[in-house]
Design a protein around this motif. Structure first.
Motif, PDB file in Angstrom:
ATOM      1  N   ALA A  31       0.829  -1.206   0.000  1.00 11.97           N
ATOM      2  CA  ALA A  31       0.000   0.000   0.000  1.00 11.97           C
ATOM      3  C   ALA A  31       0.867   1.260   0.000  1.00 11.97           C
ATOM      4  N   ALA A  34       2.196   1.972  -3.449  1.00 13.80           N
ATOM      5  CA  ALA A  34       1.196   2.329  -4.459  1.00 13.80           C
ATOM      6  C   ALA A  34       1.100   3.844  -4.584  1.00 13.80           C
ATOM      7  N   PRO A  37      -3.327   4.231  -2.636  1.00 14.03           N
ATOM      8  CA  PRO A  37      -3.832   2.970  -2.093  1.00 14.03           C
ATOM      9  C   PRO A  37      -5.313   2.764  -2.445  1.00 14.03           C
ATOM     10  N   THR A  38      -5.645   1.526  -2.738  1.00  9.13           N
ATOM     11  CA  THR A  38      -7.009   1.170  -3.133  1.00  9.13           C
ATOM     12  C   THR A  38      -7.727   0.447  -1.986  1.00  9.13           C
ATOM     13  N   HIS A  41      -5.936  -2.656  -1.045  1.00 12.73           N
ATOM     14  CA  HIS A  41      -4.799  -2.477  -0.132  1.00 12.73           C
ATOM     15  C   HIS A  41      -5.278  -2.398   1.316  1.00 12.73           C
ATOM     16  N   TYR A  42      -6.293  -1.569   1.545  1.00 10.65           N
ATOM     17  CA  TYR A  42      -6.793  -1.404   2.907  1.00 10.65           C
ATOM     18  C   TYR A  42      -7.433  -2.685   3.434  1.00 10.65           C
ATOM     19  N   LEU A 116      -1.878   4.444   6.779  1.00  8.11           N
ATOM     20  CA  LEU A 116      -2.522   3.296   6.136  1.00  8.11           C
ATOM     21  C   LEU A 116      -3.179   2.387   7.178  1.00  8.11           C
TER      22      LEU A 116
END
Length: 135
Positions: A31, A34, A37-38, A41-42, A116
């Motif tokens: 993440a 990236a 982050p998408t 990812h989360y 994150l």
């Protein structure tokens, strides 16, 4: 003294905690690398944390059902008898605490990694709590 069955169960739980920690590290690294982050990812971060929490709870439940007086004693006996280090099974997890996990959380959560993890904890982990953890 811990029975062989208890030692085996504790080792399985410790291995699951170690695997979940590795998955969390990998998810945080992916993440952070990236550009943006998408959700995937989360979700990966939250899933790894949830799996770690579930494995940690199994470890503590095994300790409670064993002949050991507490988690530190069980950990010492496990390390002495098998060489297995239960550190990750005893670490306090941010946002996903388990009774008996009394060791400091030692992952680097500065900067982007901390942001994150915080987003995964607040926005994604609650939805996962309704699902059974992955084994």
């Amino acid at each position: 003294m811990l029975s062989d069955d208890t030692l085996d169960a504790l080792e399985r739980d410790v291995t699951a905690c170690d695997d979940a920690r590795a998955a969390l590290e990998d998810a945080l690294d992916a993440a952070a690398a990236a550009e943006a982050p998408t959700d995937a990812h989360y979700t990966a971060i939250a899933t790894a944390l949830r799996n770690w929490q579930a494995a940690q709870q199994r470890y503590m439940d095994t300790v409670a059902a064993s002949e050991a007086s507490d988690a530190p004693t069980a950990g010492l006996l496990l390390k002495t008898k098998t060489g297995t280090d239960p550190a990750n099974a005893r670490r306090g997890l941010p946002g996903a605490s388990v009774d008996g996990a009394d060791q400091p959380f030692d992952m680097d959560l500065t900067g982007t990694r901390g942001q994150l993890l915080t987003t995964a904890l607040t926005d994604y982990l609650p939805a996962l709590s309704e699902q059974p953890p992955q084994k």
